[in-house]
Structures are given as C-alpha cells and as structure tokens.
Design a protein around this motif. Structure first.
Motif, PDB file in Angstrom:
ATOM      1  N   ARG A   1       0.830  -1.205   0.000  1.00  0.00           N
ATOM      2  CA  ARG A   1       0.000   0.000   0.000  1.00  0.00           C
ATOM      3  C   ARG A   1       0.865   1.257   0.000  1.00  0.00           C
ATOM      4  O   ARG A   1       0.555   2.246  -0.659  1.00  0.00           O
ATOM      5  N   MET A   2       1.985   1.217   0.741  1.00  0.00           N
ATOM      6  CA  MET A   2       2.892   2.353   0.780  1.00  0.00           C
ATOM      7  C   MET A   2       3.496   2.611  -0.600  1.00  0.00           C
ATOM      8  O   MET A   2       3.650   3.764  -1.026  1.00  0.00           O
ATOM      9  N   GLN A   3       3.832   1.525  -1.311  1.00  0.00           N
ATOM     10  CA  GLN A   3       4.419   1.680  -2.643  1.00  0.00           C
ATOM     11  C   GLN A   3       3.399   2.218  -3.640  1.00  0.00           C
ATOM     12  O   GLN A   3       3.715   3.059  -4.478  1.00  0.00           O
TER      13      GLN A   3
ATOM     14  N   SER B   1       7.322   7.207  -6.407  1.00  0.00           N
ATOM     15  CA  SER B   1       8.557   6.438  -6.487  1.00  0.00           C
ATOM     16  C   SER B   1       8.899   5.976  -5.083  1.00  0.00           C
ATOM     17  O   SER B   1       8.812   6.748  -4.130  1.00  0.00           O
ATOM     18  N   ALA B   2       9.278   4.705  -4.929  1.00  0.00           N
ATOM     19  CA  ALA B   2       9.508   4.114  -3.607  1.00  0.00           C
ATOM     20  C   ALA B   2      10.910   3.529  -3.536  1.00  0.00           C
ATOM     21  O   ALA B   2      11.280   2.684  -4.352  1.00  0.00           O
TER      22      ALA B   2
ATOM     23  N   TRP C   1      10.725  -9.985  -2.229  1.00  0.00           N
ATOM     24  CA  TRP C   1       9.452  -9.497  -2.733  1.00  0.00           C
ATOM     25  C   TRP C   1       9.375  -7.976  -2.755  1.00  0.00           C
ATOM     26  O   TRP C   1       8.433  -7.419  -3.309  1.00  0.00           O
ATOM     27  N   LEU C   2      10.336  -7.263  -2.173  1.00  0.00           N
ATOM     28  CA  LEU C   2      10.323  -5.804  -2.248  1.00  0.00           C
ATOM     29  C   LEU C   2      10.446  -5.338  -3.692  1.00  0.00           C
ATOM     30  O   LEU C   2       9.706  -4.459  -4.143  1.00  0.00           O
TER      31      LEU C   2
ATOM     32  N   TRP D   1       9.474  -1.749  -5.332  1.00  0.00           N
ATOM     33  CA  TRP D   1      10.426  -0.996  -4.519  1.00  0.00           C
ATOM     34  C   TRP D   1      11.818  -1.083  -5.143  1.00  0.00           C
ATOM     35  O   TRP D   1      12.229  -2.135  -5.629  1.00  0.00           O
ATOM     36  N   ARG D   2      12.525   0.035  -5.131  1.00  0.00           N
ATOM     37  CA  ARG D   2      13.968   0.029  -5.401  1.00  0.00           C
ATOM     38  C   ARG D   2      14.650  -0.163  -4.057  1.00  0.00           C
ATOM     39  O   ARG D   2      14.613   0.723  -3.207  1.00  0.00           O
ATOM     40  N   SER D   3      15.251  -1.329  -3.843  1.00  0.00           N
ATOM     41  CA  SER D   3      15.752  -1.665  -2.514  1.00  0.00           C
ATOM     42  C   SER D   3      17.224  -2.022  -2.551  1.00  0.00           C
ATOM     43  O   SER D   3      17.757  -2.458  -3.566  1.00  0.00           O
TER      44      SER D   3
END
Length: 424
Positions: free
Chosen positions: A350-352, A357-358, A382-383, A388-390
């Motif tokens: 939900r945040m993404q 852009s996350a 799974w990010l 997500w760019r993690s």
C-alpha cells in the motif's frame, strides 16, 4: 542559626568536640586557663554558623548553551554567569553542575568570594555519542566560611535542554524518480465544474490557521475545509522508519535501530539539500511535528532531526498505514526497514502504491545479532517484485555505497521499462 549548625563541616565538628573536651578536662583538673582556650575553640564554629546562617545570600544564574542542537559526537559549550545579588560578600564558592552521565562528569568549580553585585563567568564543554534530549542542570552552590568550618548549599531549580541528533553521513546524488510528482496544495489542478472558489479549498489539517477556514464549503461538505494558497511548486518526500522492536536486533548504540535512525537522518538531510520538503512517518504513523503544511520548507530539517533524536522503539506488531488516507500520491517515499515479514507485505504494498517512487533501505538485522552471520538473502526478494527500489545495509556497510546502489537499481529499472515499452 539552625541552618548554620546543620552545615558544620568535619573541621567544624572537630573544633566543637575539641573545645567541649578541653572545657570538661579543665573543670576536672581545675585549670581555668584551659577553660578559656576551650571556650574560644567552641565559640569559633558557633560564631561561623551564626554568621553564615543569618546571611541572606541571593545568587542569580544565567546558563547559555551554544549550540543548543548538536549532532552526536560533537561538543557544545555551556557558559555560566553567577551574580551575587545579596548584601553580604561570599566566602569560597563551590559550584557543581548536574549532568546526565552520557554528557560526561559533573563539572565542579571553585571561586573566591564575590562581593555584592560582582559577577563570575565559567564555561565547560559537554559531548555525547548517544542521541537524545538531555537536561543540563540544576546547579548546586556551596558557600564556605573563611575558616572552612561551615558549608551551606544552595540549589537552582532551572535547567536547559540539549538536543543531540543522530549521526549523519553525506550521501552522493542519485536519480530520484518521482521527484517531479508534487502533492497537496502544490500540485496544479484543473478547474472542473463549479467556481474557482470551490476548487481552491481542501480538507483541514492539523496545524492549519483557523482564519483560513472556508465556512461555506465546510457547511456543504460537513467537515472543516480551508482555502488554498497560491505558492511555487515544491517537491515533497515521505521518510518512513520502521521503529518496531520486533524488527530490530542488538542493544544501545550498536543496535540496528540506531543504524536505522542514523540512516534516516542522513537521507532527510540529503533530500532537503536537493529541495525536498520531508515529513517523517514511523510505525505509529505520521509525526505531528513534521507534518506537511502549505508553507512547508525544504531548508528547515530541525523538527525532523529533533523527532529522530528522541525516537524510541515501539512494541506494536503491525505498521500503521492510516496516514495514507489521502487519495493523491505522496511523491517520493524512502523507507528504512528492519526485519520485515510476510505479514508486512500488505502495508508495504500500500505504501508503494501511494508513492510516485519508492526506495527502501533494508537493514540486514541478522548481522546485528550475530556479526559473523552471512545472510542468504540480504533483503526481502518481494520488495523488488512489488515495485520498490531496494538495497541492503549491514552493520559494517557504508551508507553512501548503499545509497549509490539504490541509484544504480533505479537506472536499471528505467532501462528495463524502456525495453518493455519498445518490445510492446
């Protein structure tokens, strides 16, 4: 007199005991000259106690800290100005400042007697490697008579706060996708049906000036509405830090939570230098002191750093996402995550979706618990699948290098999107 007797020092009590003993021995032995000597020895501490007890000492203290907000590891200078506002001059003064143990040893100063109206200036330095909000003071002043027979203490009840913010490191510039996605009042909006007056209002937010409430729209909607203000467009970013106790390992300054706080502070300063107005969100929700307003500033990060300075872990199990109630996107979102599980996927998803852009800095918390552990998966796989760019951060990793890795992952993602559009 009673207060003076209670302030007798060891020397004063020894004089009193010696004088009484001399008088008793003189009476037993019939030595009249020894009685006079004993009486003089007894009278000396009693006279000192009477004079000290009757004296009306009035001291005024001005304490100044410069700077009042420092970064962990940096020193601050404390200046003291003591003034004697009483009528009688003082004897020797012993000043003792009360400090939290993390700021160092308690400073002590010995000053010669000061006459009425005279001032004395003293200064010392404090330094803390631990973030937080600390109270400096109160101060205790002890007054001695010239013979050192009586000592009385006076205490000031005032103290001054010192804010120690987390350590920060400079971060290199990286491409920030979504930087041009504004939110709130700064986003240009097209006029639809209705008058301009109807379009240029929004929901009331905590901290808004009540003089801007638009009562006609409030009556129609049933909730408080405020008028918008025309102002230049400004980029906004949301900084999320996972401060749940279950998501971190270690204790004290060597814990993963402290590393997360330091990383969040570094990112906040970096984004503000690039023109972003940054708000802070924790596992509890949005921090009220950093909430976005119409006049949000990208140059004043003091409220956010002060909030990070006193941030503590929380025992709640889930991430609160109620702050994402607005339908519009929040622009850039940077998350500093601890140990996340599958139960957190819904909140992070939900945040993404709420962000244009996350970016995520995922702490490899297992290595804080056991530094020799080599994690098979340094970050939740799974990010990336959720958009997500993690990048992972370990206890010995450089935050600047991890930040650059986030930039490279963003460039790779952009290239992949372009190839996908061409092949489509």
């Amino acid at each position: 007199m009673r207060s003076g007797l209670s302030g007798l020092t060891i020397r004063g009590r020894a004089f009193l005991a010696a004088g009484i003993s001399a008088i008793v021995c003189a009476i037993v032995l019939g030595e009249s000259s020894l009685v006079r000597i004993g009486g003089l020895v007894v009278a000396l501490p009693l006279m000192s106690a009477y004079v000290i007890g009757k004296a009306r000492y009035r001291f005024a203290l001005v304490r100044t800290i410069s700077p009042q907000i420092i970064e962990a590891g940096q020193p601050a200078r404390v200046e003291l100005q003591l003034t004697n506002e009483g009528r009688a001059p003082t004897g020797v003064l012993l000043l003792e400042e009360h400090l939290p143990y993390v700021l160092g040893n308690r400073p002590r100063f010995v000053l010669e007697g000061i006459a009425r109206g005279w001032r004395r200036h003293v200064a010392y330095q404090v330094r803390s490697d631990i973030r937080g909000r600390y109270e400096i003071g109160p101060m205790t002043v002890r007054v001695n008579d010239p013979f050192g027979l009586v000592e009385l203490g006076r205490s000031f009840h005032t103290s001054v706060p010192l804010i120690v913010t987390p350590r920060t490191v400079p971060l290199p510039p990286i491409p920030l996708n979504g930087a041009l996605t504004g939110s709130g009042d700064n986003r240009p909006r097209a006029f639809a049906i209705g008058s301009a007056e109807d379009v240029m209002v929004r929901d009331y937010r905590q901290g808004d000036d009540l003089r801007r409430v638009h009562w006609r729209s409030s009556a129609r909607v049933g909730e408080l509405m405020v008028r918008r203000e025309e102002q230049p467009w400004q980029s906004r970013a949301t900084l999320f830090i996972d401060n749940r106790a279950v998501a971190h390992r270690g204790h004290g300054v060597a814990s993963s939570l402290e590393a997360a706080v330091s990383a969040a502070a570094s990112v906040a300063l970096h984004l503000s230098q690039r023109g972003f107005a940054v708000r802070l969100v924790t596992a509890h929700g949005e921090d009220p002191s950093t909430v976005w307003h119409d006049r949000a500033s990208s140059t004043n990060t003091t409220p956010l750093l002060e909030s990070l300075a006193v941030l503590e872990s929380t025992n709640q199990a889930r991430i609160n996402t109620s702050w994402m109630a607005e339908s519009s996107r929040s622009g850039l979102t940077v998350a500093v995550l601890g140990a996340v599980t599958e139960k957190d996927q819904a909140a992070l998803r939900r945040m993404q979706l709420h962000a244009a852009s996350a970016l995520a800095i995922a702490l490899d918390v297992a290595r804080w618990e056991s530094p020799s552990t080599a994690s098979a998966h340094r970050e939740p796989s799974w990010l990336s699948s959720q958009g997500w760019r993690s990048a992972a951060l370990g206890p010995r990793d450089s935050l600047a290098t991890v930040w650059q890795e986030l930039g490279r992952s963003g460039a790779s993602l952009s290239v992949a999107q372009v190839h996908g559009q061409v092949s489509g």
